[in-house]
Design an enzyme around this catalytic site. Structure first.
Site, short mmCIF file in Angstrom:
data_model
loop_
_atom_site.label_atom_id
_atom_site.label_comp_id
_atom_site.label_asym_id
_atom_site.label_seq_id
_atom_site.Cartn_x
_atom_site.Cartn_y
_atom_site.Cartn_z
N LYS A 1 0.81 -1.21 0.00
CA LYS A 1 0.00 0.00 0.00
C LYS A 1 0.85 1.27 0.00
CE LYS A 1 -4.23 -2.04 1.69
NZ LYS A 1 -3.95 -3.43 2.14
C1 LIG Z 1 -4.58 -4.53 1.62
C2 LIG Z 1 -3.82 -5.78 1.52
C3 LIG Z 1 -4.24 -6.81 0.65
C4 LIG Z 1 -5.54 -6.72 -0.13
O1 LIG Z 1 -5.50 -5.75 -1.14
P1 LIG Z 1 -6.89 -5.23 -1.77
O2 LIG Z 1 -6.50 -4.13 -2.68
O3 LIG Z 1 -7.73 -4.75 -0.62
O4 LIG Z 1 -7.51 -6.38 -2.46
C5 LIG Z 1 -3.44 -7.94 0.55
N1 LIG Z 1 -2.31 -8.07 1.25
C6 LIG Z 1 -1.88 -7.11 2.10
C7 LIG Z 1 -0.64 -7.33 2.86
C8 LIG Z 1 -2.62 -5.94 2.24
O5 LIG Z 1 -2.17 -4.98 3.06
#
Ligand SMILES: *Cc1c(COP(=O)(O)O)cnc(C)c1O
Length: 455
Positions: free
Chosen positions: A111
């Site tokens: 993210k």
């Molecule tokens: C947020 C997150 C996901 C999921 O991603 P989405 O975009 O919500 O599908 C998967 N793995 C990790 C480590 C995350 O932080």
């Protein structure tokens, strides 16, 4: 570029509105009116670029009415200067699969890649507009840390992060609650992630409230996040020198995997996108059988995917219904009543681009064990779900998105192999620092009062 809402495609919006508002007033999600498809020659040109240059080319397709290419280029350089990898992401081997390591940013999850970018995009916007903005976001663990790191200390910006009390890993929590900047507020809600998300949604739809605090959102429905995430699909495709590539994507809110779908729409020769879920498997049931019905959220080893309703799925629903906003709005109503089954022809359309699989808790632990034994790699539990889904579907040479650094989830790895990775040195002090957060009841009014008090 002009944008519309998935629930009304007569009204047009510019990039600024799409970015600052996040969600349309009619409750729909923003999407571009049309998407440019790269030709093979253009893809060959993009292949020559480094990660930052590639980001600029791709993002500029969507944002040129808001920020010039030159300004975007310095903004991108600034955003990725804090990453531990010079090329932002890294590709490694794990048996016959590839891991696309996306966790080399400041808070150790994928993210950061989009969030560092949009943090600076807010900075850019506020440098030209005399406003104060209050960002409110719900997190299942990683979004909050990434958002706080991207926003902390910025002028005329506050950030309020709602996380489910006691349901995220201590490392995840401490990365958020030990930040000392005065514009950062952490709220622990006595409930689960969906409760946090519902509170944020109802604050946004209370237009009196949301306007009064100039509220803005950075959750994964924000289009600016999606476009920044499309970049690494292009980048890794180019590095692999293959005709087509499939990606296995550990999925919660359907944001990351939707970014892959967008890349495909832009002409990137992606074969299949594997939607990999943990035991919260609504998307697996939806994509394999058409059964989009939510159940109670389970707590799992991969908490960032402990989600039932996947907000970004609305964008896919819009596209598979031939960009019909009325049908999309109808379907979203059915989903609200928890009675949506995907029509057969639409399911076939979805299955041209997507396949899905889910991994149980035991399977996740077994994957971590096996890959430590065979490849001497410690996988975080989210990435393990991505690897497990690829294995179960016999995709033997696809790219698995590695979404978090294993050190963020020591419980899972201790449980599987009695070992855990240490935090990178520069982050070890967060384990000792004092935490600061407020615990609030699962009640929107309480949260509103708290926020009003602080702004
Ligand atoms: C947020 C997150 C996901 C999921 O991603 P989405 O975009 O919500 O599908 C998967 N793995 C990790 C480590 C995350 O932080």
């Amino acid at each position: 570029m002009k944008y519309i809402s998935t629930r009304n495609n007569n009204k047009e919006f510019d990039f600024k509105t799409v970015f600052i508002k996040g969600l349309a007033d009619d409750g729909g999600l923003f999407i571009p009116k049309s998407i440019k498809k790269y030709s093979n020659e253009e893809l060959q040109e993009l292949k020559k670029l480094n990660y930052n240059q590639l980001s600029v080319e791709i993002i500029n397709q969507f944002s040129s009415d808001f920020i010039t290419k030159g300004e975007l280029s310095s903004l991108i350089d600034k955003s990725y200067s804090t990453f531990r990898e010079k090329e932002v992401v890294k590709i490694s081997n794990i048996g016959s699969l590839k891991l696309l390591e996306l966790f080399h940013g400041p808070t150790l999850a994928f993210k950061d890649i989009a969030m560092q970018f949009i943090g600076n995009l807010y900075g850019y916007y506020l440098s030209k507009n005399d406003e104060k903005i209050n960002i409110v976001v719900a997190t299942s663990g990683d979004t909050g840390a990434a958002a706080i790191d991207a926003i902390k200390g910025k002028n005329n910006l506050n950030i309020f992060v709602l996380h489910p009390n006691n349901r995220i890993s201590p490392v995840q929590r401490k990365l958020m609650t030990t930040v000392e900047d005065k514009n950062v507020f952490n709220i622990a809600i006595e409930g689960n992630f969906d409760d946090c998300q519902n509170i944020v949604k109802s604050m946004f739809s209370d237009l009196d409230f949301s306007k009064s605090i100039n509220m803005s959102g950075v959750n994964s429905i924000n289009w600016a996040r999606i476009i920044a995430q499309s970049v690494y699909y292009f980048y890794s495709y180019f590095k692999l020198n293959k005709e087509t590539v499939s990606f296995s994507v550990p999925t919660g809110n359907f944001g990351d995997v939707f970014a892959g779908y967008l890349a495909k729409k832009m002409g990137l020769p992606i074969d299949k996108l594997i939607v990999a879920t943990n035991e919260n498997d609504i998307l697996h049931r939806a994509i394999s059988k058409g059964d989009y019905v939510s159940k109670k959220v389970k707590e799992t080893l991969s908490p960032s995917m402990d989600i039932q309703l996947a907000s970004n799925f609305e964008r896919l629903i819009y596209y598979v219904n031939n960009s019909d906003a009325d049908i999309t709005a109808d379907i979203m109503n059915k989903i609200k009543q928890n009675s949506y089954h995907i029509e057969k022809n639409n399911l076939e359309t979805i299955q041209k681009d997507f396949v899905s699989e889910s991994c149980s808790e035991q399977e996740t632990l077994d994957i971590i064990k096996k890959n430590f034994k065979d490849n001497n790699i410690i996988l975080d539990p989210h990435t393990a779900v991505g690897v497990g889904a690829a294995n179960k579907l016999s995709f033997n040479d696809c790219v698995v998105l590695s979404t978090a650094h294993p050190c963020k989830f020591p419980n899972a790895t201790n449980n599987a192999i009695d070992k855990h990775e240490k935090l990178p040195e520069e982050l070890q002090n967060v384990l000792e620092k004092d935490e600061n957060f407020e615990v609030l009841k699962n009640n929107t009014e309480n949260v509103k009062d708290f926020i009003k008090n602080k702004v």
